[in-house]
Design a protein around this motif. Structure first.
Motif, PDB file in Angstrom:
ATOM      1  N   PHE A  87      29.029  33.237  43.495  1.00  0.00           N
ATOM      2  CA  PHE A  87      29.879  32.933  44.240  1.00  0.00           C
ATOM      3  C   PHE A  87      31.231  33.072  43.658  1.00  0.00           C
ATOM      4  O   PHE A  87      31.729  32.491  42.301  1.00  0.00           O
ATOM      5  N   LEU A  88      32.406  33.665  44.069  1.00  0.00           N
ATOM      6  CA  LEU A  88      33.741  33.838  43.940  1.00  0.00           C
ATOM      7  C   LEU A  88      34.481  33.165  44.814  1.00  0.00           C
ATOM      8  O   LEU A  88      34.659  33.559  46.151  1.00  0.00           O
ATOM      9  N   PHE A  89      35.206  31.956  44.758  1.00  0.00           N
ATOM     10  CA  PHE A  89      36.195  31.593  45.596  1.00  0.00           C
ATOM     11  C   PHE A  89      37.569  31.902  45.235  1.00  0.00           C
ATOM     12  O   PHE A  89      38.173  31.411  44.380  1.00  0.00           O
ATOM     13  N   ASN A  90      38.069  32.885  45.796  1.00  0.00           N
ATOM     14  CA  ASN A  90      39.551  33.612  45.522  1.00  0.00           C
ATOM     15  C   ASN A  90      40.395  32.338  46.485  1.00  0.00           C
ATOM     16  O   ASN A  90      40.927  32.621  47.423  1.00  0.00           O
ATOM     17  N   ASN A  91      40.636  31.499  45.414  1.00  0.00           N
ATOM     18  CA  ASN A  91      41.592  30.319  46.140  1.00  0.00           C
ATOM     19  C   ASN A  91      43.058  30.276  45.612  1.00  0.00           C
ATOM     20  O   ASN A  91      43.944  29.657  46.212  1.00  0.00           O
ATOM     21  N   ALA A  92      43.348  30.983  44.589  1.00  0.00           N
ATOM     22  CA  ALA A  92      44.867  30.641  43.913  1.00  0.00           C
ATOM     23  C   ALA A  92      45.596  31.176  44.942  1.00  0.00           C
ATOM     24  O   ALA A  92      45.485  32.149  45.471  1.00  0.00           O
ATOM     25  N   GLY A  93      46.706  30.772  44.902  1.00  0.00           N
ATOM     26  CA  GLY A  93      47.804  31.173  45.856  1.00  0.00           C
ATOM     27  C   GLY A  93      49.292  30.399  45.725  1.00  0.00           C
ATOM     28  O   GLY A  93      49.223  29.209  45.210  1.00  0.00           O
ATOM     29  N   VAL A 116      47.939  38.692  47.434  1.00  0.00           N
ATOM     30  CA  VAL A 116      47.151  39.728  48.006  1.00  0.00           C
ATOM     31  C   VAL A 116      46.316  40.692  46.580  1.00  0.00           C
ATOM     32  O   VAL A 116      45.289  40.611  46.228  1.00  0.00           O
ATOM     33  N   PHE A 117      47.479  41.125  45.679  1.00  0.00           N
ATOM     34  CA  PHE A 117      46.735  42.265  44.807  1.00  0.00           C
ATOM     35  C   PHE A 117      45.723  41.383  43.744  1.00  0.00           C
ATOM     36  O   PHE A 117      45.040  41.740  43.190  1.00  0.00           O
ATOM     37  N   GLY A 118      46.201  40.281  43.453  1.00  0.00           N
ATOM     38  CA  GLY A 118      45.512  39.344  42.560  1.00  0.00           C
ATOM     39  C   GLY A 118      44.060  39.103  42.988  1.00  0.00           C
ATOM     40  O   GLY A 118      42.931  39.348  42.515  1.00  0.00           O
ATOM     41  N   GLN A 119      43.975  38.903  44.245  1.00  0.00           N
ATOM     42  CA  GLN A 119      42.724  38.526  45.175  1.00  0.00           C
ATOM     43  C   GLN A 119      41.690  39.914  45.049  1.00  0.00           C
ATOM     44  O   GLN A 119      40.611  39.975  44.940  1.00  0.00           O
ATOM     45  N   ILE A 120      42.589  41.039  45.314  1.00  0.00           N
ATOM     46  CA  ILE A 120      41.861  42.155  45.618  1.00  0.00           C
ATOM     47  C   ILE A 120      41.391  42.808  44.473  1.00  0.00           C
ATOM     48  O   ILE A 120      40.232  43.170  44.413  1.00  0.00           O
ATOM     49  N   ALA A 121      42.356  42.573  43.074  1.00  0.00           N
ATOM     50  CA  ALA A 121      41.846  43.204  42.032  1.00  0.00           C
ATOM     51  C   ALA A 121      40.410  42.360  41.586  1.00  0.00           C
ATOM     52  O   ALA A 121      39.604  42.974  40.798  1.00  0.00           O
ATOM     53  N   LEU A 122      40.481  41.131  41.727  1.00  0.00           N
ATOM     54  CA  LEU A 122      39.484  40.207  41.067  1.00  0.00           C
ATOM     55  C   LEU A 122      38.151  40.542  41.783  1.00  0.00           C
ATOM     56  O   LEU A 122      37.133  40.595  41.289  1.00  0.00           O
ATOM     57  N   THR A 123      38.467  40.471  43.394  1.00  0.00           N
ATOM     58  CA  THR A 123      37.109  41.033  44.166  1.00  0.00           C
ATOM     59  C   THR A 123      36.807  42.194  43.722  1.00  0.00           C
ATOM     60  O   THR A 123      35.464  42.143  43.744  1.00  0.00           O
ATOM     61  N   LYS A 124      37.366  43.269  43.563  1.00  0.00           N
ATOM     62  CA  LYS A 124      36.750  44.510  43.260  1.00  0.00           C
ATOM     63  C   LYS A 124      36.016  44.571  41.925  1.00  0.00           C
ATOM     64  O   LYS A 124      35.291  45.403  41.874  1.00  0.00           O
ATOM     65  N   LEU A 125      36.442  43.528  41.071  1.00  0.00           N
ATOM     66  CA  LEU A 125      35.785  43.701  39.811  1.00  0.00           C
ATOM     67  C   LEU A 125      34.471  42.655  39.917  1.00  0.00           C
ATOM     68  O   LEU A 125      33.319  43.170  39.080  1.00  0.00           O
ATOM     69  N   VAL A 126      34.446  41.848  40.552  1.00  0.00           N
ATOM     70  CA  VAL A 126      33.139  40.939  40.993  1.00  0.00           C
ATOM     71  C   VAL A 126      32.341  41.634  41.894  1.00  0.00           C
ATOM     72  O   VAL A 126      31.100  41.191  41.762  1.00  0.00           O
ATOM     73  N   LEU A 127      32.728  42.472  42.583  1.00  0.00           N
ATOM     74  CA  LEU A 127      31.797  42.854  43.736  1.00  0.00           C
ATOM     75  C   LEU A 127      30.692  43.624  43.117  1.00  0.00           C
ATOM     76  O   LEU A 127      29.486  43.668  43.527  1.00  0.00           O
ATOM     77  N   PRO A 128      30.894  44.639  42.144  1.00  0.00           N
ATOM     78  CA  PRO A 128      29.722  45.569  41.598  1.00  0.00           C
ATOM     79  C   PRO A 128      28.746  44.534  40.914  1.00  0.00           C
ATOM     80  O   PRO A 128      27.735  44.998  40.982  1.00  0.00           O
ATOM     81  N   LYS A 160      48.899  36.473  53.822  1.00  0.00           N
ATOM     82  CA  LYS A 160      47.523  35.745  54.422  1.00  0.00           C
ATOM     83  C   LYS A 160      46.757  36.677  55.480  1.00  0.00           C
ATOM     84  O   LYS A 160      45.810  36.789  55.642  1.00  0.00           O
ATOM     85  N   HIS A 161      47.830  37.157  56.349  1.00  0.00           N
ATOM     86  CA  HIS A 161      47.180  38.109  57.340  1.00  0.00           C
ATOM     87  C   HIS A 161      46.493  39.142  56.741  1.00  0.00           C
ATOM     88  O   HIS A 161      45.373  39.749  56.983  1.00  0.00           O
ATOM     89  N   ALA A 162      47.236  39.985  55.583  1.00  0.00           N
ATOM     90  CA  ALA A 162      46.418  40.984  55.182  1.00  0.00           C
ATOM     91  C   ALA A 162      45.132  40.521  54.206  1.00  0.00           C
ATOM     92  O   ALA A 162      44.113  41.003  54.380  1.00  0.00           O
ATOM     93  N   MET A 163      44.941  39.310  53.752  1.00  0.00           N
ATOM     94  CA  MET A 163      43.782  38.800  53.114  1.00  0.00           C
ATOM     95  C   MET A 163      42.498  38.630  54.353  1.00  0.00           C
ATOM     96  O   MET A 163      41.423  38.836  54.022  1.00  0.00           O
ATOM     97  N   MET A 164      43.109  38.191  55.450  1.00  0.00           N
ATOM     98  CA  MET A 164      42.228  38.089  56.767  1.00  0.00           C
ATOM     99  C   MET A 164      41.623  39.587  56.588  1.00  0.00           C
ATOM    100  O   MET A 164      40.388  39.737  56.985  1.00  0.00           O
TER     101      MET A 164
END
Ligand SMILES: NC(=O)c1ccc[n+]([C@@H]2O[C@H](COP(=O)([O-])OP(=O)(O)OC[C@H]3O[C@@H](n4cnc5c(N)ncnc54)[C@H](OP(=O)(O)O)[C@@H]3O)[C@@H](O)[C@H]2O)c1
Length: 268
Positions: A87-93, A116-128, A160-164
């Motif tokens: 589980f990754l909770f992308n909560n920093a903001g 935005v970019f911090g959450q995307i970068a981390l998610t992209k690395l955890v997804l694999p 936050k719209h971008a993250m949704m």
């Protein structure tokens, strides 16, 4: 969300992340706690141990969401600690308290780098990692501000719209991969969010504004969030004020919502 799973929380040094960490600790999750301030993370680790976690099951991993060059190595470190990431909770903001006309471009960039970019970068690395495991849960703390636009938050609302949009699209992409994607949309929750919010020049707002002061207790909010995850909800609204009605007002009476929001011209 199962007992004993490996859960990585960003923004764990304060507010919503801190409160969620304690709840997951009480359910014997193996925790990875991330934020920039090590001393605050160590404090939260102690609270997690008090809540029922074993010391060896709580790992403090200092992580700056804008430190993109170091992020791959941080993900390897997190993965290596317990051998999986469930589980990754992308909560920093960070938030904003400035009119568009007073906000400098570098302030918008800072908001987007963290939110935005911090959450995307981390998610992209955890997804694999999750794809390889054949399971996982990715969640993000978006906001009611990710569904409606409000004054003094042009950059924050845009982020936050971008993250949704990002996480809704990702949910569709991984729907057949046994990966659950959830968005959390808080209203006003009593945390340090306004103290740390950015003025137009990028300096800290430095005070708790009225909306946050009278917002929902953060532990109550954390309980609602965890309950939403357990129910497998795609979107988890959490808050107690009038802002929570904004979503249905927007849907059924969009002009009325525009009037209400425009009247709310003062941030404090
Ligand atoms: N409170 C509300 O009313 C509300 C409403 C809607 C959405 N949210 C969202 O909820 C999330 C959590 O906020 P909160 O209310 O709990 O506020 P908070 O108490 O200020 O917590 C913010 C967390 O983000 C971390 N953070 C900030 N910048 C960072 C960076 N560059 N790198 C890594 N970590 C960073 C902070 O840790 P360090 O300073 O130690 O790095 C802290 O742990 C945010 O995404 C916020 O936008 C809050």
């Amino acid at each position: 969300m199962k007992k004993g799973q490996v859960s990585w929380i960003t923004g764990a040094s304060s507010g919503i992340g801190e409160a969620v960490a304690q709840l997951l600790a009480a359910e014997q999750h193996k925790l990875i706690l991330s934020a920039r301030r090590r001393d605050e993370l160590e404090r939260v680790k102690s609270l997690c141990i008090q809540a029922g976690a074993k010391a060896e099951d709580v790992y403090v991993l200092v992580l700056d969401m804008t430190g993109f060059d170091a992020m791959e190595q941080k993900v390897q470190e997190a993965h290596g600690q317990f051998g999986r990431i469930d589980f990754l909770f992308n909560n920093a903001g960070i938030s904003q308290r400035s009119l568009c006309v007073d906000s400098e471009l570098h302030t918008y960039r800072k908001l987007f780098e963290v939110d935005v970019f911090g959450q995307i970068a981390l998610t992209k690395l955890v997804l694999p990692v999750m794809l390889e495991q054949g399971s996982g849960h990715l969640s993000v703390t978006a906001s009611v501000a990710g569904k409606i636009g409000v004054p003094y938050r042009t950059g924050y609302c845009a982020a936050k719209h971008a993250m949704m949009g990002f996480f809704d699209a990702l949910r569709a992409e991984v729907a057949r991969e046994n990966i659950y994607v959830s968005t959390v949309t808080p209203g006003f929750i009593r945390t340090n969010i306004s103290n740390k919010a950015l003025n137009g020049d990028g300096s800290e707002f430095g005070k708790m504004d009225q909306d946050i002061q009278t917002g929902m207790d953060v532990h109550r909010a954390a309980r609602k969030i965890v309950k939403g995850w357990k129910k497998g909800k795609a979107e988890i609204p959490v808050g107690k004020g009038v802002e929570m009605h904004a979503l249905w007002i927007k849907r059924f009476f969009p002009k009325l919502l525009q009037k209400i929001v425009a009247r709310k011209a003062a941030p404090v």
